[in-house]
Design a protein around this motif. Structure first.
Motif, PDB file in Angstrom:
ATOM      1  N   SER A 147       0.913  -1.237   0.217  1.00  0.00           N
ATOM      2  CA  SER A 147      -0.117   0.033   0.133  1.00  0.00           C
ATOM      3  C   SER A 147       1.118   1.345   0.215  1.00  0.00           C
ATOM      4  N   PRO A 148       0.251   1.855  -0.870  1.00  0.00           N
ATOM      5  CA  PRO A 148       1.266   3.915  -0.536  1.00  0.00           C
ATOM      6  C   PRO A 148       0.946   4.065   0.555  1.00  0.00           C
ATOM      7  N   GLU A 149       0.720   3.427   2.076  1.00  0.00           N
ATOM      8  CA  GLU A 149       0.803   4.712   3.584  1.00  0.00           C
ATOM      9  C   GLU A 149       1.967   3.551   3.952  1.00  0.00           C
ATOM     10  N   LEU A 150       2.054   2.080   3.598  1.00  0.00           N
ATOM     11  CA  LEU A 150       3.110   1.855   4.202  1.00  0.00           C
ATOM     12  C   LEU A 150       4.292   1.954   3.489  1.00  0.00           C
ATOM     13  N   LEU A 151       4.767   1.946   2.030  1.00  0.00           N
ATOM     14  CA  LEU A 151       5.573   2.828   1.731  1.00  0.00           C
ATOM     15  C   LEU A 151       6.141   4.755   2.339  1.00  0.00           C
ATOM     16  N   GLN A 152       5.041   5.253   2.976  1.00  0.00           N
ATOM     17  CA  GLN A 152       5.335   6.191   3.319  1.00  0.00           C
ATOM     18  C   GLN A 152       5.328   6.127   4.751  1.00  0.00           C
ATOM     19  N   ARG A 153       5.131   5.135   5.918  1.00  0.00           N
ATOM     20  CA  ARG A 153       5.839   5.081   6.666  1.00  0.00           C
ATOM     21  C   ARG A 153       7.292   4.820   7.036  1.00  0.00           C
ATOM     22  N   LEU A 154       7.542   3.969   6.127  1.00  0.00           N
ATOM     23  CA  LEU A 154       9.067   3.076   6.144  1.00  0.00           C
ATOM     24  C   LEU A 154       9.708   4.189   5.207  1.00  0.00           C
ATOM     25  N   GLY A 155       8.852   4.680   4.637  1.00  0.00           N
ATOM     26  CA  GLY A 155      10.165   5.370   3.402  1.00  0.00           C
ATOM     27  C   GLY A 155      11.543   5.973   3.983  1.00  0.00           C
ATOM     28  N   SER A 156      11.542   6.096   5.290  1.00  0.00           N
ATOM     29  CA  SER A 156      12.497   6.615   5.804  1.00  0.00           C
ATOM     30  C   SER A 156      13.358   5.475   6.446  1.00  0.00           C
ATOM     31  N   GLN A 157      12.956   4.400   6.848  1.00  0.00           N
ATOM     32  CA  GLN A 157      13.222   3.570   7.327  1.00  0.00           C
ATOM     33  C   GLN A 157      13.891   2.551   6.648  1.00  0.00           C
ATOM     34  N   VAL A 158      14.080   2.394   5.059  1.00  0.00           N
ATOM     35  CA  VAL A 158      14.468   1.005   4.304  1.00  0.00           C
ATOM     36  C   VAL A 158      15.099   1.700   3.477  1.00  0.00           C
ATOM     37  N   GLU A 159      15.984   1.178   3.122  1.00  0.00           N
ATOM     38  CA  GLU A 159      17.072   2.171   1.590  1.00  0.00           C
ATOM     39  C   GLU A 159      17.537   0.958   1.230  1.00  0.00           C
ATOM     40  N   VAL A 160      17.970   1.307  -0.424  1.00  0.00           N
ATOM     41  CA  VAL A 160      18.139   0.443  -1.684  1.00  0.00           C
ATOM     42  C   VAL A 160      19.953   1.722  -2.623  1.00  0.00           C
ATOM     43  N   ARG A 161      20.962   1.260  -1.909  1.00  0.00           N
ATOM     44  CA  ARG A 161      21.023   2.144  -3.163  1.00  0.00           C
ATOM     45  C   ARG A 161      22.469   1.581  -3.735  1.00  0.00           C
ATOM     46  N   VAL A 271       7.956  -8.800   5.815  1.00  0.00           N
ATOM     47  CA  VAL A 271       6.345  -9.010   6.020  1.00  0.00           C
ATOM     48  C   VAL A 271       5.937  -8.574   7.500  1.00  0.00           C
ATOM     49  N   LYS A 272       5.282  -7.738   7.720  1.00  0.00           N
ATOM     50  CA  LYS A 272       4.383  -7.155   9.106  1.00  0.00           C
ATOM     51  C   LYS A 272       4.757  -8.928  10.065  1.00  0.00           C
ATOM     52  N   GLU A 273       5.423  -8.082  11.191  1.00  0.00           N
ATOM     53  CA  GLU A 273       5.396  -9.401  12.036  1.00  0.00           C
ATOM     54  C   GLU A 273       3.614  -9.799  12.034  1.00  0.00           C
ATOM     55  N   ASP A 274       2.818  -9.252  12.460  1.00  0.00           N
ATOM     56  CA  ASP A 274       1.629  -9.662  12.803  1.00  0.00           C
ATOM     57  C   ASP A 274       0.517  -9.143  12.199  1.00  0.00           C
ATOM     58  N   ALA A 275       0.469  -8.494  11.004  1.00  0.00           N
ATOM     59  CA  ALA A 275      -0.351  -8.399  10.113  1.00  0.00           C
ATOM     60  C   ALA A 275       0.101  -8.640   8.351  1.00  0.00           C
ATOM     61  N   ALA A 276       0.167 -10.168   7.677  1.00  0.00           N
ATOM     62  CA  ALA A 276       0.532 -10.577   6.562  1.00  0.00           C
ATOM     63  C   ALA A 276       1.052 -10.151   5.213  1.00  0.00           C
ATOM     64  N   GLY A 277      -0.404  -8.919   5.701  1.00  0.00           N
ATOM     65  CA  GLY A 277      -1.171  -8.648   4.307  1.00  0.00           C
ATOM     66  C   GLY A 277      -0.061  -7.079   4.053  1.00  0.00           C
ATOM     67  N   ASP A 278       0.703  -6.552   5.663  1.00  0.00           N
ATOM     68  CA  ASP A 278       1.394  -5.413   5.215  1.00  0.00           C
ATOM     69  C   ASP A 278       2.709  -6.266   4.247  1.00  0.00           C
ATOM     70  N   ARG A 279       2.960  -5.639   3.041  1.00  0.00           N
ATOM     71  CA  ARG A 279       4.643  -6.094   2.909  1.00  0.00           C
ATOM     72  C   ARG A 279       5.247  -5.081   1.611  1.00  0.00           C
ATOM     73  N   LEU A 280       6.759  -5.213   1.758  1.00  0.00           N
ATOM     74  CA  LEU A 280       7.631  -4.460   1.141  1.00  0.00           C
ATOM     75  C   LEU A 280       8.276  -6.019   0.170  1.00  0.00           C
ATOM     76  N   ASP A 281       8.293  -5.564  -0.619  1.00  0.00           N
ATOM     77  CA  ASP A 281       9.353  -6.260  -1.996  1.00  0.00           C
ATOM     78  C   ASP A 281      10.774  -5.086  -1.948  1.00  0.00           C
TER      79      ASP A 281
END
Length: 337
Positions: A147-161, A271-281
């Motif tokens: 979801s866009p909300e998940l991307l926004q929420r974790l935007g500063s906590q996940v990086e690929v350079r 994948v979020k530990e308590d919400a399997a529907g929340d995930r990032l690749d």
């Protein structure tokens, strides 16, 4: 001349179709940039050839008109009686037509050459990806979420350079690591069942080239003043190996994990530990650096997908043998709480 124009137009069309079919037979590229670049290239080629077709068609009409004009002039005094002015215009118009027509084949030839180069470049995309060496992408194109909300929420906590290290720096790591790794056998079970098909080691001391890279990792990945875990963890995954979903122990690791990817592209899934529907690749190109911080580190499992499951945003990403060089900081009080 008109016949030559038609023959050239037919040749251009057939060559374009042949080149397109050849590119399509190569199969879908796993490079994220490949499909978009190829589509733009083919569109540009189509426009170019379409323009050439119009040019040739216009030239053919011009030559046909000139032929009728000259034929009419040649029919004799009756036609000429309509006035010398009309007859005078015919040779002038005819003279312009060949000049204009001559430019068309030249332009068409340039267009065909450009199209062929473009299609040839597009066809190379799959072979590049098969080597496990993706072309560099925009950083925000390397992370997709549920979801866009998940991307926004974790935007500063996940990086690929991407391209964090050079080929030469990757080679320096391999020269230091390979002798020791070759003495080990790939294992297909793990004490906590988290890794399959792997060899691993820890290393405290490095040569100057590798130490410079590791200092660069530490400076961009970890909070200033953060105490780092002494040994650097090295994990060598066989082509058939993979890392299962897990969360690194908070007893041994702090708020940040940073890893270099050597030898292969791969996909990391969170994948979020308590919400399997929340995930990032995360698409981790070869020689890239990934960084996980805070919530992404503590509340999301992370895994490296098997080769047969290695699909990013609908596109296959071949997973070859992969070595990761992983830095961590020490646990802090916040993590313990």
């Amino acid at each position: 001349m008109e016949r030559r124009m038609k023959l050239l137009l037919t040749a251009l069309t057939r060559t374009h179709r042949s080149a397109v079919c050849s590119a399509q037979r190569q199969g879908p590229t796993s490079s994220a940039r490949g499909p978009t670049s190829s589509a733009r290239c083919l569109t540009s080629s189509a426009r170019c050839l379409s323009s050439s077709a119009r040019c040739l068609s216009s030239s053919a009409r011009c030559l046909s008109s000139s032929a009728r004009c000259l034929s009419s002039s040649a029919r004799g005094p009756t036609s000429s009686a309509r006035g010398p002015t009309s007859s005078a215009r015919c040779p002038s118009s005819s003279a312009r037509c060949p000049s204009s027509s001559a430019r068309c084949p030249s332009s068409s030839a340039r267009c065909l050459s450009s199209s062929a180069r473009c299609l040839s470049s597009s066809a190379r995309c799959p072979s590049s990806s098969a080597r496990g060496d993706l072309s560099p992408l925009r950083e925000d194109a390397l992370i997709v979420g549920s979801s866009p909300e998940l991307l926004q929420r974790l935007g500063s906590q996940v990086e690929v350079r991407t391209s964090f290290i050079t080929e030469e720096e990757e080679g320096a790591f391999l020269r230091e690591l390979e002798p020791g790794l070759k003495k080990k056998r790939y294992e297909f079970d793990h004490w906590d069942d988290a890794i399959h098909g792997y060899r691993e080691t820890e290393r405290l001391s490095w040569g100057a080239a590798c130490e410079e890279v590791l200092n660069r990792v530490r400076s961009v990945a970890f909070p200033e003043g953060s105490q780092l875990l002494g040994p650097v963890h090295v994990l060598d995954l066989d082509q058939s190996g993979y890392i299962k979903p897990h969360i690194d122990s908070i007893k041994f690791c702090g708020s940040t994990i940073a890893g270099l990817s050597l030898l292969s592209d791969s996909i990391m899934r969170l994948v979020k530990e308590d919400a399997a529907g929340d995930r990032l690749d995360l698409l981790l190109p070869r020689r890239s650096l990934y960084i996980l911080r805070d919530q992404a580190r503590y509340h999301f499992t992370h895994e490296i997908l098997k080769d047969e499951e290695s699909v990013f945003n609908g596109q296959k990403v071949p997973r070859l043998r992969r070595i990761s060089v992983i830095c961590r900081n020490l646990p802090d009080q916040r993590a313990q709480d």
